[in-house]
Design a protein around this motif. Sequence first.
Motif, PDB file in Angstrom:
ATOM      1  N   HIS A  22     -35.299 -35.175   4.730  1.00 30.55           N
ATOM      2  CA  HIS A  22     -34.173 -35.937   5.270  1.00 30.55           C
ATOM      3  C   HIS A  22     -32.847 -35.208   5.042  1.00 30.55           C
ATOM      4  CE1 HIS A  22     -35.729 -39.741   6.830  1.00 30.55           C
ATOM      5  NE2 HIS A  22     -36.658 -39.646   5.902  1.00 30.55           N
ATOM      6  N   GLU A  23     -32.674 -34.645   3.853  1.00 29.84           N
ATOM      7  CA  GLU A  23     -31.430 -33.935   3.542  1.00 29.84           C
ATOM      8  C   GLU A  23     -31.254 -32.711   4.447  1.00 29.84           C
ATOM      9  OE1 GLU A  23     -31.755 -33.101  -0.637  1.00 29.84           O
ATOM     10  OE2 GLU A  23     -31.243 -35.155  -1.216  1.00 29.84           O
ATOM     11  N   GLU A  26     -30.181 -33.901   7.882  1.00 29.65           N
ATOM     12  CA  GLU A  26     -28.798 -34.359   7.821  1.00 29.65           C
ATOM     13  C   GLU A  26     -27.832 -33.168   7.737  1.00 29.65           C
ATOM     14  OE1 GLU A  26     -26.027 -36.909   4.772  1.00 29.65           O
ATOM     15  OE2 GLU A  26     -28.083 -37.590   5.098  1.00 29.65           O
ATOM     16  N   LYS A  29     -27.560 -31.470  10.989  1.00 28.92           N
ATOM     17  CA  LYS A  29     -27.169 -32.403  12.054  1.00 28.92           C
ATOM     18  C   LYS A  29     -28.237 -32.478  13.143  1.00 28.92           C
ATOM     19  CE  LYS A  29     -22.201 -31.773  11.274  1.00 28.92           C
ATOM     20  NZ  LYS A  29     -22.369 -31.403   9.907  1.00 28.92           N
ATOM     21  N   GLU A  58     -38.530 -37.547  12.969  1.00 26.89           N
ATOM     22  CA  GLU A  58     -37.687 -37.061  14.061  1.00 26.89           C
ATOM     23  C   GLU A  58     -38.465 -36.939  15.367  1.00 26.89           C
ATOM     24  OE1 GLU A  58     -34.249 -36.178  14.251  1.00 26.89           O
ATOM     25  OE2 GLU A  58     -34.226 -37.327  12.397  1.00 26.89           O
TER      26      GLU A  58
END
Length: 181
Positions: A22-23, A26, A29, A58
Amino acid sequence: MRFKAELMSGEEMRRALYRIAHEIVEANKGVEGLVLVGIHTRGIPLAKRIADFIRSFEGMEVPVGMLDITLYRDDLTEIGLKPQVRETRIPFDLQGKAVVLVDDVLYTGRTARAALDALMDLGRPRRIYLAVLVDRGHRELPIRADFVGKNVPTSRAEVVKVKVAEVDGEDRVELWEREEA
């Protein structure tokens, strides 16, 4: 060596890799232009797991490559006369990509430095991130991880062993101590 403690269970490893996935998305982007490159040996299955997590949330495939840094090490003469060279397989162009180097443990920073040199010989990425399951400190080079599963302060007499099912038959992170001679 003497076993000291379990630092992470298989479930804790899974959660840490899920969070790292997830990081990464993020920080980038999204997944556009994102590729993962696992450093032999245990960085490869960790990179594949992160890619699987990213696909699960995703809905897009993130390419994964494998990198052998043996010939880029600065301690090659100390390894022996015949170091074991393994396969490097980067089945995509690095030009303009956001590359996430994935390794199991960050210690002195010398493996990461060798991986950076190896990557730059293969292309010119837009950005290089470093993701590690365990950061144990004791850096000898100005290198830090962008994504860390767990920070574990250690002594130089201690050894962090990451075990992954694909290589070792089980998932866990252990702390060992070298026996004094």
